[in-house]
Design an enzyme around this catalytic site. Structure first.
Site, PDB file in Angstrom:
ATOM      1  N   THR A  70      41.868   9.328  25.848  1.00 38.48           N
ATOM      2  CA  THR A  70      42.927   8.645  25.108  1.00 38.48           C
ATOM      3  C   THR A  70      43.457   7.426  25.854  1.00 38.48           C
ATOM      4  O   THR A  70      43.428   7.389  27.096  1.00 38.48           O
ATOM      5  CB  THR A  70      44.077   9.641  24.867  1.00 38.48           C
ATOM      6  N   ASP A  71      44.001   6.476  25.099  1.00 36.84           N
ATOM      7  CA  ASP A  71      44.652   5.319  25.737  1.00 36.84           C
ATOM      8  C   ASP A  71      45.970   5.713  26.416  1.00 36.84           C
ATOM      9  O   ASP A  71      46.519   4.940  27.195  1.00 36.84           O
ATOM     10  CB  ASP A  71      44.898   4.198  24.706  1.00 36.84           C
ATOM     11  N   GLU A  72      46.482   6.915  26.102  1.00 36.29           N
ATOM     12  CA  GLU A  72      47.779   7.316  26.667  1.00 36.29           C
ATOM     13  C   GLU A  72      47.736   7.491  28.184  1.00 36.29           C
ATOM     14  O   GLU A  72      48.777   7.516  28.831  1.00 36.29           O
ATOM     15  CB  GLU A  72      48.281   8.605  25.997  1.00 36.29           C
ATOM     16  N   TYR A  84      50.795  15.893  28.049  1.00 41.68           N
ATOM     17  CA  TYR A  84      49.499  15.679  27.388  1.00 41.68           C
ATOM     18  C   TYR A  84      48.709  14.577  28.086  1.00 41.68           C
ATOM     19  O   TYR A  84      47.558  14.767  28.485  1.00 41.68           O
ATOM     20  CB  TYR A  84      49.696  15.325  25.901  1.00 41.68           C
ATOM     21  N   LYS A 103      45.163  14.661  30.232  1.00 40.63           N
ATOM     22  CA  LYS A 103      43.955  13.900  29.887  1.00 40.63           C
ATOM     23  C   LYS A 103      43.547  12.978  31.048  1.00 40.63           C
ATOM     24  O   LYS A 103      42.360  12.798  31.316  1.00 40.63           O
ATOM     25  CB  LYS A 103      44.187  13.080  28.611  1.00 40.63           C
TER      26      LYS A 103
HETATM   27  P1  NAD Z   1      42.647  18.253  17.370  1.00 41.92           P
HETATM   28  O1  NAD Z   1      43.873  18.859  17.945  1.00 41.92           O
HETATM   29  O2  NAD Z   1      42.636  17.921  15.918  1.00 41.92           O
HETATM   30  O3  NAD Z   1      41.391  19.188  17.644  1.00 41.92           O
HETATM   31  C1  NAD Z   1      41.168  19.799  18.875  1.00 41.92           C
HETATM   32  C2  NAD Z   1      40.123  20.875  18.678  1.00 41.92           C
HETATM   33  O4  NAD Z   1      39.909  21.499  19.975  1.00 41.92           O
HETATM   34  C3  NAD Z   1      40.549  21.986  17.724  1.00 41.92           C
HETATM   35  O5  NAD Z   1      39.491  22.280  16.831  1.00 41.92           O
HETATM   36  C4  NAD Z   1      40.849  23.158  18.628  1.00 41.92           C
HETATM   37  O6  NAD Z   1      40.605  24.415  18.016  1.00 41.92           O
HETATM   38  C5  NAD Z   1      39.911  22.911  19.792  1.00 41.92           C
HETATM   39  N1  NAD Z   1      40.382  23.532  21.035  1.00 41.92           N
HETATM   40  C6  NAD Z   1      41.642  23.472  21.567  1.00 41.92           C
HETATM   41  N2  NAD Z   1      41.702  24.191  22.693  1.00 41.92           N
HETATM   42  C7  NAD Z   1      40.450  24.696  22.911  1.00 41.92           C
HETATM   43  C8  NAD Z   1      39.886  25.506  23.918  1.00 41.92           C
HETATM   44  N3  NAD Z   1      40.617  25.963  24.953  1.00 41.92           N
HETATM   45  N4  NAD Z   1      38.586  25.832  23.825  1.00 41.92           N
HETATM   46  C9  NAD Z   1      37.822  25.385  22.794  1.00 41.92           C
HETATM   47  N5  NAD Z   1      38.322  24.634  21.797  1.00 41.92           N
HETATM   48  C10 NAD Z   1      39.620  24.283  21.857  1.00 41.92           C
HETATM   49  O7  NAD Z   1      42.370  16.957  18.255  1.00 41.92           O
HETATM   50  P2  NAD Z   1      41.777  15.545  17.820  1.00 41.92           P
HETATM   51  O8  NAD Z   1      42.887  14.689  17.354  1.00 41.92           O
HETATM   52  O9  NAD Z   1      40.590  15.745  16.988  1.00 41.92           O
HETATM   53  O10 NAD Z   1      41.329  14.997  19.265  1.00 41.92           O
HETATM   54  C11 NAD Z   1      40.038  15.293  19.777  1.00 41.92           C
HETATM   55  C12 NAD Z   1      39.904  14.680  21.154  1.00 41.92           C
HETATM   56  O11 NAD Z   1      40.092  13.269  21.068  1.00 41.92           O
HETATM   57  C13 NAD Z   1      40.935  15.179  22.159  1.00 41.92           C
HETATM   58  O12 NAD Z   1      40.312  15.310  23.404  1.00 41.92           O
HETATM   59  C14 NAD Z   1      41.993  14.076  22.199  1.00 41.92           C
HETATM   60  O13 NAD Z   1      42.613  14.023  23.452  1.00 41.92           O
HETATM   61  C15 NAD Z   1      41.124  12.857  21.956  1.00 41.92           C
HETATM   62  N6  NAD Z   1      41.799  11.732  21.301  1.00 41.92           N
HETATM   63  C16 NAD Z   1      42.498  11.913  20.137  1.00 41.92           C
HETATM   64  C17 NAD Z   1      43.086  10.810  19.514  1.00 41.92           C
HETATM   65  C18 NAD Z   1      43.851  10.958  18.221  1.00 41.92           C
HETATM   66  O14 NAD Z   1      44.488   9.986  17.787  1.00 41.92           O
HETATM   67  N7  NAD Z   1      43.829  12.095  17.558  1.00 41.92           N
HETATM   68  C19 NAD Z   1      42.968   9.547  20.086  1.00 41.92           C
HETATM   69  C20 NAD Z   1      42.264   9.406  21.295  1.00 41.92           C
HETATM   70  C21 NAD Z   1      41.664  10.505  21.879  1.00 41.92           C
HETATM   71  O1  DAU Z   2      47.064   7.058  21.431  1.00 39.27           O
HETATM   72  C1  DAU Z   2      46.173   8.119  21.239  1.00 39.27           C
HETATM   73  C2  DAU Z   2      46.960   9.391  20.998  1.00 39.27           C
HETATM   74  O2  DAU Z   2      47.531   9.275  19.700  1.00 39.27           O
HETATM   75  C3  DAU Z   2      46.103  10.639  21.085  1.00 39.27           C
HETATM   76  O3  DAU Z   2      45.625  10.773  22.398  1.00 39.27           O
HETATM   77  C4  DAU Z   2      46.923  11.882  20.708  1.00 39.27           C
HETATM   78  O4  DAU Z   2      46.085  13.015  20.698  1.00 39.27           O
HETATM   79  C5  DAU Z   2      47.494  11.668  19.317  1.00 39.27           C
HETATM   80  O5  DAU Z   2      48.321  12.765  18.986  1.00 39.27           O
HETATM   81  C6  DAU Z   2      48.294  10.365  19.250  1.00 39.27           C
HETATM   82  O6  DAU Z   2      49.509  10.471  20.022  1.00 39.27           O
HETATM   83  P1  DAU Z   2      50.916   9.919  19.475  1.00 39.27           P
HETATM   84  O7  DAU Z   2      52.001  10.631  20.143  1.00 39.27           O
HETATM   85  O8  DAU Z   2      50.934   8.434  19.496  1.00 39.27           O
HETATM   86  O9  DAU Z   2      50.774  10.358  17.914  1.00 39.27           O
HETATM   87  P2  DAU Z   2      51.821  10.989  16.882  1.00 39.27           P
HETATM   88  O10 DAU Z   2      51.160  10.987  15.550  1.00 39.27           O
HETATM   89  O11 DAU Z   2      52.407  12.259  17.373  1.00 39.27           O
HETATM   90  O12 DAU Z   2      52.989   9.912  16.872  1.00 39.27           O
HETATM   91  C7  DAU Z   2      52.742   8.554  16.521  1.00 39.27           C
HETATM   92  C8  DAU Z   2      54.052   7.804  16.687  1.00 39.27           C
HETATM   93  O13 DAU Z   2      54.973   8.252  15.670  1.00 39.27           O
HETATM   94  C9  DAU Z   2      54.752   8.050  18.008  1.00 39.27           C
HETATM   95  O14 DAU Z   2      55.404   6.865  18.423  1.00 39.27           O
HETATM   96  C10 DAU Z   2      55.795   9.134  17.682  1.00 39.27           C
HETATM   97  C11 DAU Z   2      56.154   8.826  16.250  1.00 39.27           C
HETATM   98  N1  DAU Z   2      56.530   9.981  15.394  1.00 39.27           N
HETATM   99  C12 DAU Z   2      55.692  11.055  15.387  1.00 39.27           C
HETATM  100  C13 DAU Z   2      55.970  12.151  14.598  1.00 39.27           C
HETATM  101  C14 DAU Z   2      55.059  13.365  14.597  1.00 39.27           C
HETATM  102  C15 DAU Z   2      57.656   9.936  14.602  1.00 39.27           C
HETATM  103  O15 DAU Z   2      58.392   8.928  14.600  1.00 39.27           O
HETATM  104  N2  DAU Z   2      57.931  11.016  13.806  1.00 39.27           N
HETATM  105  C16 DAU Z   2      57.136  12.131  13.779  1.00 39.27           C
HETATM  106  O16 DAU Z   2      57.464  13.108  13.033  1.00 39.27           O
END
Ligand code: NAD
Ligand code: DAU
Length: 348
Positions: free
Chosen positions: A130-132, A155, A159
């Site tokens: 992630t970019d975080e 989180y 990562k």
């Molecule tokens: P998600 O939460 O939707 O899915 C995560 C999956 O991992 C789920 O299916 C869950 O059951 C599985 N999992 C969790 N713990 C586990 C464990 N201990 N063993 C095996 N499986 C397990 O997440 P996502 O949004 O699809 O993100 C996927 C990956 O991409 C993550 O590594 C996240 O950090 C990264 N990522 C997500 C975003 C985003 O915006 N969602 C952006 C950048 C990177």
């Molecule tokens: O940047 C990549 C990341 O983006 C991934 O690594 C994470 O897995 C993914 O969850 C996401 O993180 P964020 O914290 O940015 O996403 P989220 O959807 O939780 O929130 C997006 C923005 O919106 C953040 O600034 C918080 C805000 N927010 C979020 C929720 C859930 C609200 O204002 N209200 C809300 O109810």
């Protein structure tokens, strides 16, 4: 012949990666390993579950024996590692599960690969990150691959730690690795605790729309299929040991995004404009809330000729339509004990 272990394939991004690899590469064996936490749902993959080149294994990545058995049983040649606890708010209330899965789980997978693979030049371990990990930006600037790590939430710290472990296995043992650090994804099958699906779901259900703080935080939104194309390219053509930043070139303040969602859902549902917006509720800010993320994705553009094709306008419209057309999926994943962070902490 490749036998690829894709972890977290029942989650949001993972299911799209699994589907693309199963369909596009019939000669590869795809093993989807997932613990099926609240975020993992196999219903999402029902369209490909009977494919000859697809296998599902329910297991936890922290389980040492299970990982070794899976590598042996399926002759795993490569790993695309997505399994993680992914929601920042949950990491604030329950950090330890993030450290266990994201740090220990990644270490355990790396170790299973290290001991199972004999000639490292024939295998790749690709970590989806992630970019975080880069922390928080002010009004200007972009995250580059060289930006120092500065994670602020449990989180992002977990990562960052897993990225460091992946690099450590590269430098210490010579394992072939790749890492990509991506911005906020959105699209079909995202669990409705993340901003976009949560807001869509709440508008449909005529609930309050929680905006943290003053809604000025900025995220760079990327349509999930664009991320999948980048993962596919990096896996096949990215350089060993390299990191690639992936971004949507779609920076937007949260409040502006919520307004777009309100207008889109009201219009599609034929409700009067302004109805959804009237339910926007500014709530207590997320502790340690990163102000702004923005990505310099010039390296992946230059080296692999990747750039996002879906802008927020088109992507949000497609996503809203998908959630409105898939109410059963939404109902199934949110039924049971599921409650959003704010429902749990502040009521509805
Ligand atoms: P998600 O939460 O939707 O899915 C995560 C999956 O991992 C789920 O299916 C869950 O059951 C599985 N999992 C969790 N713990 C586990 C464990 N201990 N063993 C095996 N499986 C397990 O997440 P996502 O949004 O699809 O993100 C996927 C990956 O991409 C993550 O590594 C996240 O950090 C990264 N990522 C997500 C975003 C985003 O915006 N969602 C952006 C950048 C990177
Ligand atoms: O940047 C990549 C990341 O983006 C991934 O690594 C994470 O897995 C993914 O969850 C996401 O993180 P964020 O914290 O940015 O996403 P989220 O959807 O939780 O929130 C997006 C923005 O919106 C953040 O600034 C918080 C805000 N927010 C979020 C929720 C859930 C609200 O204002 N209200 C809300 O109810």
């Amino acid at each position: 012949m490749k036998s690829i272990l894709i972890t977290g394939g029942a989650g949001f991004i993972g299911n799209h990666v699994v589907r693309q690899f199963v369909k596009k590469y019939p000669n590869y064996t795809i093993v989807n390993l997932d613990k099926l936490t609240y975020a993992g749902n196999l219903e999402t993959l029902s369209d490909i579950e009977k494919s000859d080149n697809y296998h599902f294994v329910k297991a936890c990545i922290t389980d040492e024996l299970a990982m070794h058995d899976i590598f042996a049983k399926y002759h795993i040649t490569d790993v695309i590692h997505l399994a993680a606890e992914s929601h920042v708010d949950r990491s604030i209330t329950d950090p330890l599960v993030f450290l266990r899965t994201n740090i220990l789980g990644t270490a355990n997978l790396l170790n299973a690969a290290k001991t199972s693979w004999e000639d490292y030049s024939k295998h790749t371990f690709y970590h989806i990150s992630t970019d975080e990990v880069y922390g928080s930006l002010g009004d200007s600037g972009l995250f580059k691959e060289t930006t120092p790590y500065d994670p602020r939430s449990p989180y992002s710290a977990s990562k960052a730690s897993s990225d460091h472990l992946v690099r450590a296995y590269h430098h210490t043992y010579g394992m072939q690795i790749k890492i990509s650090n991506c911005s906020n994804n959105y699209g079909p099958y995202q669990f409705p605790e993340k901003l976009i699906p949560l807001i869509i779901n709440n508008i449909v259900q005529e609930k309050a729309l929680p905006v943290y703080g003053d809604g000025s935080n900025v995220r760079d939104w990327l349509y999930v299929q664009d991320h999948v194309e980048a993962i596919d390219l990096i896996f096949h053509k990215g350089q060993n040991g390299e990191t690639y930043n992936i971004g949507g070139n779609n920076e937007m303040q949260n409040l502006a995004l919520v307004h777009i969602l309100c207008e889109s859902v009201d219009r599609i549902l034929g409700r009067p404009q302004g109805e959804a917006k009237s339910r926007i509720t500014f709530v207590k800010d997320r502790p340690g809330h990163d102000q702004r993320y923005a990505i310099d994705a010039s390296k992946i553009k230059k080296e692999l000729n990747w750039e996002p094709v879906t802008n927020v306008g088109t992507g949000v419209e497609k996503t809203v339509q998908w959630y409105l057309n898939n109410k059963v999926w939404l109902e199934n994943v949110t039924s049971g004990a599921y409650k959003t962070y704010y429902e749990k902490h502040y009521g509805t």
